[in-house]
Design an enzyme around this catalytic site. Structure first.
Site, short mmCIF file in Angstrom:
data_model
loop_
_atom_site.label_atom_id
_atom_site.label_comp_id
_atom_site.label_asym_id
_atom_site.label_seq_id
_atom_site.Cartn_x
_atom_site.Cartn_y
_atom_site.Cartn_z
N ASP A 194 0.87 -1.17 0.00
CA ASP A 194 0.00 0.00 0.00
C ASP A 194 0.91 1.23 0.00
O ASP A 194 1.49 1.58 1.03
CB ASP A 194 -0.88 -0.04 1.25
CG ASP A 194 -1.70 1.23 1.40
OD1 ASP A 194 -1.58 2.12 0.55
OD2 ASP A 194 -2.45 1.32 2.39
N CYS A 357 -8.98 6.15 9.79
CA CYS A 357 -9.23 4.89 9.04
C CYS A 357 -8.17 3.85 9.35
O CYS A 357 -7.76 3.08 8.47
CB CYS A 357 -9.28 5.13 7.54
SG CYS A 357 -10.55 6.27 7.04
#
Ligand code: PLP
Length: 401
Positions: A194, A357
């Protein structure tokens, strides 16, 4: 050398919001004029679909779109056919995890970490629960870092996938991904990186890192929202089961069977994010014009300056003093982060409050939520000073009751 006054001229939002103190670039960076113009030009001058039409407007749109793919490929040292345009990092990461639904078996292991953004590990959590594979967490260092030693503790012959972040959106720590990838490949595991937070700040070379899959979003690097990238080694992308089926991704269609094109088109079903891809390419060319050396040197200075000033304020806890990425995560004793953020907004200061998040990071830190400031090249020393003054005033205000 970065001249912030001239950089700000490249970001039209400052014309509309002259008092803006924007310290939330890790959530979404401000948009550079060149990217806005790229999107605008596509819609104003072309606005037609790609890959389909046999007329000159369609050829022109297709050329711009495919040139954007080349720009992205060149940016991360990939080949053109290894770049899939997606809706963002989230959809890119889901695309990879989804395909493993038919590959993983009970007993297989997926390595991830508590540092992940939800987009990086939730898709694997779902796949693990569906397939019976185990989700294994790298034990973090005391400071909260992914380390080689921690990784070695969980890597074994059962490891099939390593799905981790390149740079944490909360802690700003950069993962030693090259060595982790080398070790993972020894066990034949696939590495899914990521790169949503690393790509806006550092040169990422997929070949040098030998990464299998990598994901990022346009909106965190001065480009449009609604566009992102999945990079994958070509032979892996060619075998990745598509997440979506539809137009332009098919090769031959029969009543009860169809075959798919090669990557990247097999993974771009339907009309792609044409304007977004064109805008993203413009954002990338802007970053290349500035250069990562200058970006790093400048944002590092702002980061360190603010960190020192913040540390001097009594009652402030900083959770990531050694972060490499320009991100400071902190709390002020006895004041809820949302109250602080709301108060800072009165000074036109935009910061992030919450779990970002990444609830597992909050749990690791043993807090419900935190405040986060993050910097980019349009921030000035004045922004840092305004922020520090406002933090002091906010603290005094709440503690006066
Ligand atoms: C580390 C990281 N990964 C993934 C994402 C998801 O990106 P997007 O919402 O653009 O899909 C983010 C966004 O905040 C992020 O910071």
């Amino acid at each position: 050398m970065i001249n912030v006054e001239s950089i700000r001229k490249d970001f039209p939002v400052y014309l509309k919001q002259p008092n803006l103190v924007y310290l939330d670039s890790a959530a979404s960076a401000l948009k550079v004029r060149r990217a806005i113009d790229g999107v605008d030009n596509y819609y104003q001058a072309l606005g037609v679909n790609v890959h389909r039409g046999a007329y000159s407007l369609a050829y022109e749109a297709t050329k711009l779109f495919e040139d954007a793919r080349k720009t992205v490929a060149n940016f991360i040292n990939a080949n053109d056919d290894e770049i899939v345009f997606t809706r963002g990092a989230t959809s890119a990461l889901n695309m990879v995890a989804h395909a493993f639904r038919d590959i993983l078996k009970p007993g297989d292991e997926i390595i991830t970490s508590e540092l992940e953004h939800h987009s990086s590990f939730l898709p694997w959590q779902v796949i693990a629960n569906k397939t019976g594979a185990k989700l294994i967490y790298i034990p973090l260092s005391k400071e909260g870092r992914i380390t080689i030693d921690g990784f070695k503790k969980v890597l074994n012959k059962q490891t099939k996938v390593v799905a981790i972040t390149h740079a944490s959106n909360v802690m700003g720590y950069v993962t030693p991904i090259q060595e982790i990838t080398r070790l993972a490949h020894k066990e034949q595991a696939i590495v899914v990186l990521d790169a949503a937070q690393s790509i806006p700040h550092m040169k990422v070379d997929v070949k040098a890192l030998d990464i299998d899959y990598l994901a990022f979003s346009g909106h965190k690097m001065f480009g449009p929202s609604g566009v992102g990238v999945l990079y994958g080694k070509k032979h892996l992308l060619d075998e990745l089961e598509p997440f979506e089926y539809g137009g332009e991704m098919v090769d031959e269609v029969e009543k009860h069977h169809a075959s798919w094109k090669e990557a990247p088109l097999r993974l771009e079903a339907g009309t792609p994010v044409i304007g977004g891809a064109i805008g993203l390419a413009q954002a990338i060319s802007y970053i290349q014009t500035i250069g990562f050396d200058h970006i790093h040197e400048y944002t590092h200075k702002l980061h360190q300056y603010t960190l020192q000033k913040l540390k001097e304020i009594e009652g402030v806890t900083i959770y990531n003093e050694t972060a490499e990425n320009p991100v400071i995560t902190f709390n002020i004793e006895h004041i809820h982060p949302h109250d602080v953020a709301t108060m800072l907004d009165q000074y036109h200061i935009s910061v992030r409050a919450g779990h970002h998040c990444a609830q597992l990071v909050s749990k690791f830190l043993n807090v419900v939520s935190t405040l986060r400031v993050s910097f980019h090249i349009y921030n000035s020393k004045q922004d840092c000073d305004t922020f520090i003054q406002a933090v002091k005033a906010t603290k005094d205000f709440f503690l006066s009751f």
